[in-house]
Motif scaffolding. Structure first.
Motif, short mmCIF file in Angstrom:
data_model
loop_
_atom_site.label_atom_id
_atom_site.label_comp_id
_atom_site.label_asym_id
_atom_site.label_seq_id
_atom_site.Cartn_x
_atom_site.Cartn_y
_atom_site.Cartn_z
N THR A 101 -7.36 8.06 -22.97
CA THR A 101 -8.43 7.52 -22.11
C THR A 101 -9.20 6.39 -22.77
N GLY A 102 -8.75 5.93 -23.92
CA GLY A 102 -9.48 4.89 -24.63
C GLY A 102 -10.45 5.43 -25.66
N ARG A 103 -10.50 6.73 -25.80
CA ARG A 103 -11.23 7.42 -26.87
C ARG A 103 -10.31 8.50 -27.41
N PHE A 104 -10.64 9.03 -28.59
CA PHE A 104 -9.83 10.15 -29.09
C PHE A 104 -9.91 11.33 -28.12
N PHE A 105 -11.10 11.55 -27.54
CA PHE A 105 -11.28 12.64 -26.59
C PHE A 105 -12.02 12.11 -25.36
N ALA A 106 -11.58 12.55 -24.19
CA ALA A 106 -12.23 12.10 -22.96
C ALA A 106 -13.68 12.54 -22.88
N SER A 107 -14.02 13.66 -23.51
CA SER A 107 -15.41 14.16 -23.50
C SER A 107 -16.37 13.12 -24.04
N GLU A 108 -15.89 12.24 -24.93
CA GLU A 108 -16.74 11.22 -25.51
C GLU A 108 -17.27 10.25 -24.45
N ALA A 141 -5.93 4.33 -20.36
CA ALA A 141 -4.55 4.27 -19.89
C ALA A 141 -4.17 5.51 -19.08
N MET A 142 -5.12 6.38 -18.81
CA MET A 142 -4.88 7.55 -17.96
C MET A 142 -5.21 7.15 -16.53
N GLN A 143 -4.27 6.48 -15.87
CA GLN A 143 -4.49 5.88 -14.57
C GLN A 143 -3.52 6.45 -13.53
N ALA A 144 -3.95 6.42 -12.28
CA ALA A 144 -3.11 6.96 -11.21
C ALA A 144 -3.57 6.39 -9.88
N PHE A 145 -2.72 6.60 -8.85
CA PHE A 145 -3.13 6.31 -7.48
C PHE A 145 -2.45 7.30 -6.54
N GLU A 146 -3.09 7.50 -5.40
CA GLU A 146 -2.55 8.40 -4.40
C GLU A 146 -1.68 7.63 -3.42
N ILE A 147 -0.62 8.28 -2.95
CA ILE A 147 0.18 7.75 -1.85
C ILE A 147 -0.14 8.57 -0.62
N VAL A 148 -0.58 7.89 0.42
CA VAL A 148 -1.07 8.57 1.61
C VAL A 148 -0.40 7.99 2.85
N ASN A 171 -6.77 3.16 -29.17
CA ASN A 171 -7.85 3.36 -28.20
C ASN A 171 -8.16 2.06 -27.46
N GLU A 172 -8.27 0.98 -28.21
CA GLU A 172 -8.52 -0.31 -27.59
C GLU A 172 -7.35 -0.72 -26.70
N ARG A 173 -6.15 -0.45 -27.17
CA ARG A 173 -4.98 -0.82 -26.38
C ARG A 173 -4.90 -0.02 -25.09
N ALA A 174 -5.30 1.25 -25.14
CA ALA A 174 -5.30 2.07 -23.93
C ALA A 174 -6.19 1.44 -22.87
N ASN A 175 -7.34 0.94 -23.27
CA ASN A 175 -8.25 0.31 -22.31
C ASN A 175 -7.64 -0.98 -21.75
N GLU A 176 -6.96 -1.75 -22.60
CA GLU A 176 -6.34 -2.99 -22.13
C GLU A 176 -5.20 -2.69 -21.16
N LEU A 177 -4.38 -1.70 -21.47
CA LEU A 177 -3.29 -1.32 -20.57
C LEU A 177 -3.84 -0.80 -19.25
N GLY A 178 -4.90 -0.01 -19.32
CA GLY A 178 -5.51 0.51 -18.11
C GLY A 178 -6.06 -0.60 -17.23
N ASP A 179 -6.68 -1.60 -17.85
CA ASP A 179 -7.21 -2.72 -17.09
C ASP A 179 -6.09 -3.49 -16.38
N ARG A 180 -4.98 -3.69 -17.08
CA ARG A 180 -3.85 -4.40 -16.48
C ARG A 180 -3.31 -3.62 -15.27
N PHE A 181 -3.20 -2.31 -15.44
CA PHE A 181 -2.70 -1.51 -14.32
C PHE A 181 -3.66 -1.56 -13.14
N ARG A 182 -4.94 -1.41 -13.39
CA ARG A 182 -5.91 -1.35 -12.30
C ARG A 182 -5.92 -2.67 -11.51
N THR A 183 -5.76 -3.79 -12.20
CA THR A 183 -5.70 -5.07 -11.51
C THR A 183 -4.55 -5.08 -10.51
N ARG A 184 -3.39 -4.60 -10.96
CA ARG A 184 -2.23 -4.56 -10.07
C ARG A 184 -2.43 -3.53 -8.96
#
Length: 457
Positions: free
Chosen positions: A266-273, A371-378, A339-352
């Motif tokens: 999630t861009g941190r060692f733990f999502a709780s952060e 980088a923990m990203q998803a979308f629903e298909i409806v 951690n930084e790379r996870a955020n960059e990958l997540g940003d790229r995905f969200r743009t698309r």
């Protein structure tokens, strides 16, 4: 590994032969998402027994955050193999276990002194966390959340929400387990809208204590900071803090199940952060081991020390090879700034993905952290009806064209990303090109657009 040429002839003959052997040797309950048998992996790539090479957006269901065969992990394993393989830490201990416990204690969220025990799997760690919570509080009950997933053993399956295929037919389940709605804003159980709802789903716990189970009977609330198998649902930022506040008010322990969210996903060692919360107990597994089976319970020292000698453990828990792999994996996360790379990958995905959402009515909610990203298909209706059949077709199109991904969600309608965080930007974009083509095929039909093979560099 050779450059990737995405295929449309999957499975190949060698995989077909292995599928037949598997059907005769392995029970059908142990099913596979793809008919692809692996021969070799590297980084974010998988080569099958027919020589086809795929981009991996599944990561062994979240176990390969540092990549397949990370050099530091493989080097640490080779070195450990030459020393010893197993002695059982409870009989003749070894430094690797202690060193990993020290590292996890230092990384865990919050300032309180911590201690760690090591185990084999996420389910085993969840069970031990509940044992520890019950022993500390002297209370029996556990509260969990709808759409949560915590494992497949008797106790953890009792905590897990989704019925098919996980729970149906395996009854009866453990007692003193109580389930409440998660902060799933896209499909709110109370038909409310955030932020006007004032986090009713969290505050409704107080009503649960009056109408379902007494607060003084509850040992722990176990929560995934972001739902994993339940669909990568990221709650509002203040939700977990409200849950923690309620726990503290009633002497209940908060167990954070970070099995899938942990170790840079999630861009941190733990999502709780992300939520500024210090859980009482944190459960980890999956990418902790760098590809080897390993899990941990890390908790506040006074809670972890509450049980007596011999009350916790397991023969293979904290196996020497797995400990060395984990130490190397954590080092790789730090050295490669994952951690930084996870955020960059997540940003790229969200743009698309947001572009897809704007253009394609079958793309529903887009969500996640890092980088923990998803979308629903409806289905294209006002009710946001989940569409598991189209989701399955999208996943199939992707692996037939060289991209492996896994679905999720209680309604099996969610495409999620669990790619190794070492995936190159070029590989990521090409994988998303294939996913976009799959969505276009699903929305417009196969005859509406040309099917053209895609090459991934």
């Amino acid at each position: 590994m050779k450059s990737i040429q995405l295929k449309t002839s999957v499975p190949g003959p060698n995989s077909v032969a292995l599928v037949e052997r598997e059907a005769n040797a392995v029970p059908r309950g142990v099913s596979q998402l793809t008919p692809i048998f692996v021969a070799r992996t590297e980084g974010a790539c998988i080569e099958d027994v027919d020589g086809n090479v795929f981009l991996d957006l599944a990561g062994g269901i979240g176990c390969s955050n540092v990549g397949h065969r990370d050099p530091g992990v493989t080097s640490a394993l080779h070195a450990q193999v030459d020393r010893f393989l197993h002695t059982c830490f409870m009989v003749t201990p070894y430094e690797g276990y202690v060193a990993l416990a020290e590292k996890l204690n230092a990384l865990a969220p919050g300032p309180s002194p911590k201690k760690t025990m090591l185990l084999n799997s996420g389910a085993e760690a969840v069970e031990n966390a509940i044992k520890i919570a019950r022993a500390y509080t002297k209370r029996p009950a556990v509260i969990c959340f709808e759409d949560g997933f915590h494992g497949r053993t008797l106790l953890t399956l009792s905590l897990t929400s989704k019925t098919h295929p996980y729970k149906a037919g395996f009854e009866p389940f453990a007692t003193d387990i109580y389930r409440v709605p998660f902060a799933y804003c896209y499909r709110c159980s109370y038909n409310l809208t955030y932020p006007d709802c004032k986090l009713h789903c969290a505050r409704h716990l107080e009503d649960t204590f009056k109408r379902v189970v007494a607060a003084e009977s509850v040992a722990a609330i176990v929560a995934e900071p972001i739902l994993g198998e339940g669909g990568f649902v990221a709650p509002p930022r203040e939700w977990l803090g409200v849950v923690k506040e309620i726990c503290e008010r009633h002497g209940i322990l908060l167990i954070a199940d970070e099995v899938q969210t942990g170790f840079a996903r999630t861009g941190r060692f733990f999502a709780s952060e992300h939520y500024g919360v210090e859980p009482d107990l944190v459960v980890t597994a999956k990418s902790l081991g760098g590809g080897l089976p390993l899990a941990a319970v890390t908790g506040k020292a006074h809670i972890m020390d509450n049980t007596g000698p011999g009350s916790l453990g397991g023969t293979f828990g904290g196996n020497p090879l797995a400990c060395e792999a984990a130490l190397a994996a954590i080092q790789s996360i730090e050295d490669n700034h994952l951690n930084e790379r996870a955020n960059e990958l997540g940003d790229r995905f969200r743009t698309r993905a947001i572009d897809w959402q704007n253009r394609l009515p079958i793309v529903g909610d887009v969500r996640g952290l890092g980088a923990m990203q998803a979308f629903e298909i409806v289905r294209s209706d006002a009710a946001r009806t989940p569409d598991p059949e189209t989701t399955k077709k999208v996943a199939r199109f992707c692996y037939e064209h060289g991209v492996i991904l896994v679905t999720a969600g209680s309604y099996s309608n969610i495409i999620r990303l669990l790619m190794p965080l070492v995936i190159t930007y070029e590989q990521m974009e090409e994988a998303l090109d294939v996913l976009e083509t799959a969505l276009l095929h699903a929305h417009l039909g196969e005859t509406a657009i040309a099917r053209t093979p895609v090459a991934v560099a």
